[in-house]
Design a protein around this motif. Structure first.
Motif, PDB file in Angstrom:
ATOM      1  N   UNK A 241       0.839  -1.200   0.000  1.00  0.00           N
ATOM      2  CA  UNK A 241       0.000   0.000   0.000  1.00  0.00           C
ATOM      3  C   UNK A 241       0.878   1.255   0.000  1.00  0.00           C
ATOM      4  N   UNK A 242       1.997   1.190   0.736  1.00  0.00           N
ATOM      5  CA  UNK A 242       2.946   2.292   0.719  1.00  0.00           C
ATOM      6  C   UNK A 242       3.523   2.511  -0.669  1.00  0.00           C
ATOM      7  N   UNK A 243       3.834   1.391  -1.360  1.00  0.00           N
ATOM      8  CA  UNK A 243       4.341   1.494  -2.726  1.00  0.00           C
ATOM      9  C   UNK A 243       3.280   2.057  -3.669  1.00  0.00           C
ATOM     10  N   UNK A 244       2.028   1.699  -3.440  1.00  0.00           N
ATOM     11  CA  UNK A 244       0.947   2.228  -4.274  1.00  0.00           C
ATOM     12  C   UNK A 244       0.838   3.743  -4.100  1.00  0.00           C
ATOM     13  N   UNK A 245       0.964   4.205  -2.845  1.00  0.00           N
ATOM     14  CA  UNK A 245       0.939   5.653  -2.600  1.00  0.00           C
ATOM     15  C   UNK A 245       2.128   6.326  -3.276  1.00  0.00           C
ATOM     16  N   UNK A 246       3.300   5.677  -3.200  1.00  0.00           N
ATOM     17  CA  UNK A 246       4.491   6.227  -3.842  1.00  0.00           C
ATOM     18  C   UNK A 246       4.296   6.317  -5.353  1.00  0.00           C
ATOM     19  N   UNK A 247       3.672   5.294  -5.944  1.00  0.00           N
ATOM     20  CA  UNK A 247       3.389   5.322  -7.380  1.00  0.00           C
ATOM     21  C   UNK A 247       2.474   6.486  -7.731  1.00  0.00           C
ATOM     22  N   UNK A 248       1.540   6.781  -6.839  1.00  0.00           N
ATOM     23  CA  UNK A 248       0.660   7.929  -7.046  1.00  0.00           C
ATOM     24  C   UNK A 248       1.435   9.235  -7.052  1.00  0.00           C
ATOM     25  N   UNK A 262       9.811  25.697 -15.068  1.00  0.00           N
ATOM     26  CA  UNK A 262      10.811  25.610 -14.005  1.00  0.00           C
ATOM     27  C   UNK A 262      10.209  25.497 -12.606  1.00  0.00           C
ATOM     28  N   UNK A 263       9.237  26.350 -12.233  1.00  0.00           N
ATOM     29  CA  UNK A 263       8.667  26.227 -10.887  1.00  0.00           C
ATOM     30  C   UNK A 263       8.005  24.864 -10.656  1.00  0.00           C
ATOM     31  N   UNK A 264       7.359  24.320 -11.703  1.00  0.00           N
ATOM     32  CA  UNK A 264       6.692  23.021 -11.579  1.00  0.00           C
ATOM     33  C   UNK A 264       7.707  21.886 -11.470  1.00  0.00           C
ATOM     34  N   UNK A 265       8.798  21.998 -12.215  1.00  0.00           N
ATOM     35  CA  UNK A 265       9.844  20.981 -12.120  1.00  0.00           C
ATOM     36  C   UNK A 265      10.446  20.965 -10.722  1.00  0.00           C
ATOM     37  N   UNK A 266      10.642  22.155 -10.149  1.00  0.00           N
ATOM     38  CA  UNK A 266      11.174  22.231  -8.789  1.00  0.00           C
ATOM     39  C   UNK A 266      10.162  21.691  -7.786  1.00  0.00           C
ATOM     40  N   UNK A 267       8.890  21.941  -8.032  1.00  0.00           N
ATOM     41  CA  UNK A 267       7.837  21.402  -7.166  1.00  0.00           C
ATOM     42  C   UNK A 267       7.822  19.879  -7.220  1.00  0.00           C
ATOM     43  N   UNK A 268       8.039  19.326  -8.406  1.00  0.00           N
ATOM     44  CA  UNK A 268       8.101  17.870  -8.555  1.00  0.00           C
ATOM     45  C   UNK A 268       9.278  17.304  -7.778  1.00  0.00           C
ATOM     46  N   UNK A 269      10.412  18.002  -7.854  1.00  0.00           N
ATOM     47  CA  UNK A 269      11.588  17.592  -7.076  1.00  0.00           C
ATOM     48  C   UNK A 269      11.260  17.540  -5.588  1.00  0.00           C
ATOM     49  N   UNK A 270      10.652  18.598  -5.067  1.00  0.00           N
ATOM     50  CA  UNK A 270      10.305  18.659  -3.651  1.00  0.00           C
ATOM     51  C   UNK A 270       9.312  17.573  -3.258  1.00  0.00           C
ATOM     52  N   UNK A 271       8.411  17.214  -4.162  1.00  0.00           N
ATOM     53  CA  UNK A 271       7.379  16.231  -3.865  1.00  0.00           C
ATOM     54  C   UNK A 271       7.957  14.851  -3.569  1.00  0.00           C
ATOM     55  N   UNK A 272       9.194  14.618  -3.974  1.00  0.00           N
ATOM     56  CA  UNK A 272       9.803  13.305  -3.718  1.00  0.00           C
ATOM     57  C   UNK A 272       9.972  13.005  -2.234  1.00  0.00           C
ATOM     58  N   UNK A 273       9.961  14.041  -1.413  1.00  0.00           N
ATOM     59  CA  UNK A 273       9.967  13.812   0.037  1.00  0.00           C
ATOM     60  C   UNK A 273       8.784  12.933   0.432  1.00  0.00           C
ATOM     61  N   UNK A 274       7.620  13.194  -0.146  1.00  0.00           N
ATOM     62  CA  UNK A 274       6.425  12.426   0.201  1.00  0.00           C
ATOM     63  C   UNK A 274       6.509  11.006  -0.356  1.00  0.00           C
ATOM     64  N   UNK A 275       7.184  10.846  -1.477  1.00  0.00           N
ATOM     65  CA  UNK A 275       7.436   9.497  -2.012  1.00  0.00           C
ATOM     66  C   UNK A 275       8.225   8.689  -0.980  1.00  0.00           C
TER      67      UNK A 275
END
Length: 290
Positions: A241-248, A262-275
């Motif tokens: 289930x954790x992996x499923x959330x990470x896939x999301x 650029x701002x969205x790419x940086x936001x995507x980078x930051x979002x990896x914390x939640x992964x």
């Protein structure tokens, strides 16, 4: 450069070590925690957790310092980095080197409290951390090298907990390396225009118009590696289930970078914390609920 008060020096050293931007600590910490919990069967020793958490904080700071030292001639020409302490002239290169050595020595002192295998592996980790910043001069794959450096906490954690390096350790190391390649490519997409002008190499430049597709393929490969870890360790529903959330989160990151803004790419980078947090939560709950 004018004389600075002790307080001003402390502020600029703090920024040089990026303590004002903790995302790097989190991205380095999550794989270490994954490895400690798996190697310790859900009950890693308190001492190992303390040593690795402190070690991650210190080595990430050391990595930022040596990175800024290595990039001191590049950073003034890049919009995102021109206000970094060395680039802005607020910290001298020699000061940065002294700080880097001090941080490494304190981190090594922590490692000396662990077993011989962990100590030996830490030497490799220090080499990877110290040489990574120079890779962008020689290869378009510095993000892959960063993955090797950031992921080295995984085999070290297994060594500290079990004094062994089973197949699971190396598969998890592979997953962590792929993860860094993913998020650091997103990070490099922010700087691609500036990097092309000054001659710095990156995977964002190497992948070019296919960057989203390559990043997507790497995300799938990482997820498959994490599935393999679950199979090797006999992990259960909570983990998947954790992996499923990470896939999301991976899918959300793909959506963010779809227009290469650029701002969205940086936001995507930051979002990896939640992964990373999702994967750890799955591991933690799987062992806790047994």
């Amino acid at each position: 450069m004018r004389n600075r008060s002790l307080g001003e020096r402390a502020i600029w050293y703090w920024r040089l070590m990026r303590f004002d931007k903790p995302i790097g600590i989190l991205l380095l910490l999550w794989p270490a925690l994954w490895a400690l919990w798996i190697a310790g069967n859900g009950r890693p020793t308190v001492a190992n957790v303390a040593v690795f958490v402190l070690g991650v904080v210190l080595m990430r700071a050391a990595g930022c310092v040596i990175n800024d030292y290595a990039d001191r001639d590049f950073d003034p020409h890049v919009e995102r980095t021109r206000q970094r302490p060395i680039a802005a002239g607020m910290v001298q290169p020699k000061e940065a080197l002294v700080l880097f050595v001090a941080l490494c020595l304190v981190a090594f002192a922590l490692v000396l409290t662990r077993n011989l295998m962990t100590i030996a592996l830490s030497v490799v980790g220090a080499f990877l951390a110290a040489t990574y910043p120079f890779m962008k001069r020689y290869t378009h794959l510095p993000q892959a090298y960063l993955g090797l450096a950031f992921g080295w906490a995984v085999p070290m954690a297994f060594a500290a907990e079990t004094q062994a390096l089973p197949l699971t350790a190396w598969v998890l190391y592979l997953a962590t390396t792929l993860w860094a390649l993913v998020y650091d490519t997103m990070y490099a997409m922010v700087d691609r225009d500036d990097d092309l002008k000054i001659g710095v190499r990156s995977t964002a430049i190497l992948f070019g118009a296919w960057d989203r597709q390559v990043v997507g393929a790497l995300q799938v490969c990482m997820l498959l590696a994490l599935v393999a870890v679950g199979q090797l360790q006999g992990l259960g529903l909570s983990y998947y289930l954790g992996l499923a959330a990470a896939a999301g989160f991976s899918a959300y990151q793909q959506w963010l970078i779809r227009h290469h803004e650029k701002p969205r790419c940086f936001q995507a980078f930051l979002n990896n914390h939640w992964y990373g947090a999702a994967v750890f939560l799955g591991i933690f709950l799987d062992y806790a609920l047994r």
